[in-house]
Design an enzyme around this catalytic site. Structure first.
Site, PDB file in Angstrom:
ATOM      1  N   CYS A  74      45.298  26.828  33.978  1.00  0.00           N
ATOM      2  CA  CYS A  74      45.832  26.440  35.283  1.00  0.00           C
ATOM      3  C   CYS A  74      46.934  25.392  35.133  1.00  0.00           C
ATOM      4  CB  CYS A  74      44.717  25.875  36.157  1.00  0.00           C
ATOM      5  SG  CYS A  74      43.577  27.142  36.737  1.00  0.00           S
ATOM      6  N   CYS A 155      47.074  29.874  38.403  1.00  0.00           N
ATOM      7  CA  CYS A 155      46.179  29.053  39.215  1.00  0.00           C
ATOM      8  C   CYS A 155      46.647  27.604  39.220  1.00  0.00           C
ATOM      9  CB  CYS A 155      44.734  29.158  38.706  1.00  0.00           C
ATOM     10  SG  CYS A 155      44.557  29.041  36.920  1.00  0.00           S
TER      11      CYS A 155
END
Ligand code: N1C
Length: 255
Positions: A74, A155
């Site tokens: 992420c 993400c």
């Protein structure tokens, strides 16, 4: 062999793909250890060999994408449009960010070309179709599919590097970024999109963060529930551009 307008398949494609695959898996990211480069090459080959290069579909690439996929942490995904040179120089010098070309799939395919032909030996080394000749050519279908998967996997905070020196506007809805990536970011996983709007050193500043096309991009992304920020000439990237243009007025210390 059919005749097309783009360059043909890269010479020694098999060796190039295998070499890149092994160097990515063994030298750069040994934690991906279990990738089978030979199988990956075979699945790329089977996607296009002996096929009409105007009839490629995403199904052709499914086995390849499946084999080559790996997790992306992420907050590291970096998307771009019309900033190919500087964005890749930037990710080389800053390990905090990954572009598609820094994933196994993009790393193997970067600046390589391939297409098939129904006649023997099934690969056309002389020429390949341009996007203007047919949309469903091996390379366009590949990049669209890889870009879609890359965007879906993102993400946290996603960065985007756009080019404010492009006449037609920094954000173009016809680009892969504008037509595929922004619509495949998952609002349940991605919280913010940070735009870095770079202009070419010595080039025109056709557009800034308050420009028209950036406004359009912001409204598309806000409608999809992402928080947006935009920075003109993000300093860490501009310093890298200045490495190549140290004497230019845009690169002087006091401006
Ligand atoms: O059409 P674009 O840019 O907006 O595509 C860039 C966008 C990036 O965020 C990447 O994740 O889409 C992904 N991508 C690539 O990584 C890539 N590498 C090489 C898309 N295209 C890529 N290429 C080739 O450049 C491919 O042939 C495609 O058609 C061009 C698009 O470049 P662009 O117009 O600057």
């Amino acid at each position: 062999m059919m005749k097309w307008k783009d360059r043909g398949t890269t010479k020694n494609l098999q060796e190039v793909i295998l070499g890149r695959c092994y160097s990515y898996v063994m030298a750069r990211y040994p934690e991906l250890g279990d990738k089978d480069c030979l199988k990956i090459w075979e699945s790329l080959k089977h996607a296009f060999i002996y096929k009409n290069p105007c009839n490629i579909t995403s199904e052709d690439y499914e086995p390849l994408m499946e084999l080559a996929t790996h997790p992306i942490p992420c907050n590291k995904s970096l998307l771009w449009s019309k900033t190919s040179d500087v964005v890749h120089r930037y990710t080389k010098s800053n390990q905090n960010f990954l572009t598609l070309e820094d994933t196994l799939l993009g790393y193997m395919a970067d600046r390589v070309s391939w297409c098939g032909d129904p006649s023997d030996p099934g690969i056309n080394y002389e020429s390949c179709p341009k996007r203007s000749e047919c949309e469903s050519n091996p390379s366009s279908v590949f990049w669209k599919m890889a870009s879609k998967l890359f965007a879906e996997a993102a993400c946290g905070v996603v960065q985007v590097m756009l080019n404010g020196s492009v006449e037609a506007g920094a954000f173009r809805s016809s680009s892969i970024f504008g037509s595929i990536e922004i619509f495949n970011l998952n609002p349940d996983k991605v919280s913010e999109v940070h735009i870095w709007l770079m202009h070419d050193i010595g080039g025109p500043q056709s557009e800034s963060c308050s420009g028209h096309s950036i406004k359009r991009l912001k409204s598309i992304l806000e409608e999809r529930n992402f928080k947006i920020t935009c920075v003109d000439n993000y300093r860490p990237v501009q310093l890298l551009q200045c490495v190549h243009n140290p004497d230019h007025t845009d690169c002087r210390l006091c401006t």
